[in-house]
Design a protein around this motif. Structure first.
Motif: not given
Length: 93
Positions: A69-88
Motif C-alpha cells: 500500500s505504501i509503495k503503490r498508492k500512498i508514496y506521494d504523501f509520505i516518505e521514509y527517513k532514517g537508518s535501519r535503527k531510526t527509520d520510519g
C-alpha cells in the motif's frame, strides 16, 4: 518501422503495453486511509508498529499488504527517513 542496410535489417515495434497518457486508477481505499492517519498521528512509525495500530482499530492487514500500500498508492504523501535503527515513515512537506 522497417529499415534495411546491406547486411542487416531493423524492425522497430511499438510498445502496446504503454501509453503516454496512461494513468493508473488506483484509488485510496480504507486500508490506505487508515495507514495515512496512523502515520500522521505517529510520525516516524515503522511498518510493524503500523500493523499493531491497525489491529487496535480492527483493521486486518499483513506486513506485506501495508508495504505494498505504501509503495503503490500512498508514496506521494509520505516518505521514509532514517537508518535501519531510526527509520520510519513521515508525511512529506
Amino acid at each position: 518501422m522497417f529499415e534495411a542496410t546491406e547486411n542487416l535489417f531493423y524492425v522497430t515495434l511499438p510498445n502496446l503495453n504503454h501509453k503516454e497518457d496512461d494513468q493508473t486508477n488506483d484509488q485510496i481505499n480504507d486500508l490506505d486511509l487508515a495507514i495515512l492517519q496512523i502515520i500522521f498521528k505517529y510520525p516516524g512509525i515503522k511498518v510493524s508498529s503500523i500493523k499493531e495500530e491497525l489491529k487496535k482499530i480492527n483493521v486486518s492487514a499483513s506486513l506485506d499488504q501495508i508495504r505494498n500500500s505504501i509503495k503503490r498508492k500512498i508514496y506521494d504523501f509520505i516518505e521514509y527517513k532514517g537508518s535501519r535503527k531510526t527509520d520510519g515513515y513521515y508525511f512529506k512537506r
